[in-house]
Design an enzyme around this catalytic site. Structure first.
Site, PDB file in Angstrom:
ATOM      1  N   GLU A  45     -13.823  16.798   0.320  1.00  0.00           N
ATOM      2  CA  GLU A  45     -13.417  16.564   1.713  1.00  0.00           C
ATOM      3  C   GLU A  45     -14.287  17.372   2.686  1.00  0.00           C
ATOM      4  OE1 GLU A  45      -9.555  16.702   4.745  1.00  0.00           O
ATOM      5  OE2 GLU A  45      -9.414  17.631   2.770  1.00  0.00           O
ATOM      6  N   LYS A  97     -12.845  12.221   0.775  1.00  0.00           N
ATOM      7  CA  LYS A  97     -11.889  12.179   1.883  1.00  0.00           C
ATOM      8  C   LYS A  97     -12.652  12.543   3.149  1.00  0.00           C
ATOM      9  CE  LYS A  97      -7.365  13.774   3.494  1.00  0.00           C
ATOM     10  NZ  LYS A  97      -6.066  14.347   3.117  1.00  0.00           N
TER      11      LYS A  97
END
Length: 295
Positions: free
Chosen positions: A176, A213
């Protein structure tokens, strides 16, 4: 669900991943959003008990297990807790939901326009515990605040380096590298980020897969090359501070990208709602986010 079942559920499931991983620093804000007055708890243990009660109520809500939520990201204390009288990862899998664990320890101070992750010296021990509890994968967050190619490269390389440790432990990492949605140069910076991620993916050993993400891009479908890359199991989107309506509207413009929302899922839930009100409110958010994810 075994590992093969969970891999299939994440790769092809028509739904989204719920982010239930607020940690120590963000828990007070999450509780305030839930309608719990600041100062209603005495000490960290009471604070975490309150947030766990919220998460258990979500997990046990009928609408949470209706098939539209394919995964859930947990904080370590949530992973170690129970829901419905069973360990949380086990209970999630009973409901058809794949469990993930947040593993990062927070962010370093900003340098080169980014915030790298703090060191994780005990990561292997945490991963071993997670795998023993039936967790499928992990999530770890860095933040990009400016289009600085040096900083963006540092963030991506750190994410892939830590991801290699997670893959070695038999879990699937969600990388992420969040791009701050308030950054004025985000449109150009996301193109730099895209190329850096592609470089990292191309360097992965054959057969290995990660998840990503990412902030919903300024340019719709910018991340299509990532979605189609053979080393990517799934690309999910964070809400990044957008309201549910804003996040869903923007996500719906990005084919193949599914949601992994926290604020966008929880923003209208309150501890004082009756079970009927709580389930109705949560159900509406789940329906809206699910629709944006499969649109």
């Amino acid at each position: 669900m075994n590992t093969e079942d969970m891999t299939r559920r994440i790769a092809t499931g028509e739904g989204f991943i719920a982010a239930l991983d607020q940690s120590g620093g963000s828990t007070p804000k999450a509780l305030t959003g839930y309608g719990v007055a600041d100062g209603s708890w005495s000490g960290e243990d009471e604070m975490f008990a309150l947030i766990h009660a919220m998460r258990e109520r979500i997990i046990e809500s009928p609408c949470f297990g209706n098939g539209k939520v394919v995964g859930a990201i947990l904080f370590e204390k949530t992973m170690d807790g129970t829901a419905g009288g069973k360990p949380v990862p086990e209970r999630l899998k009973e409901r058809g939901i794949v469990p993930f664990l947040k593993v990062d320890k927070g962010l370093e101070d900003e340098a080169n326009g980014v915030q790298l992750m703090k060191p994780m010296p005990d990561l292997e021990n945490l991963l071993a515990r997670a795998r023993a509890k039936g967790v499928f994968g992990t999530k770890m967050r860095s933040v990009i605040k400016a289009n600085d190619p040096v900083g963006i490269t540092q963030v991506v390389r750190q994410q892939f380096a830590e991801g290699a440790r997670i893959l070695a432990a038999g879990l699937v990492p969600i990388l992420e590298p969040e791009y701050d949605i308030k950054a004025a140069d985000r449109a150009e910076g996301e193109k730099v980020l895209l190329n850096a991620i592609l470089e990292g993916l191309d360097a992965l050993p054959e057969g290995q897969q990660v998840m990503l993400k990412l902030s919903i891009p300024v340019e719709a479908n910018l991340y299509k090359p990532l979605i189609e890359h053979p080393a990517v199991l799934r690309v999910v989107a964070l809400s990044g501070g957008y309201s549910t309506d804003e996040a869903c509207e923007k996500l719906g413009q990005n084919q193949g990208m599914i949601a992994s929302f926290s604020r966008g899922l929880l923003q209208d839930l309150r501890h004082y709602q009756s079970d009927e009100e709580f389930d109705s409110t949560l159900g509406k958010a789940i329906d809206q986010i699910h629709l944006a994810s499969v649109r």
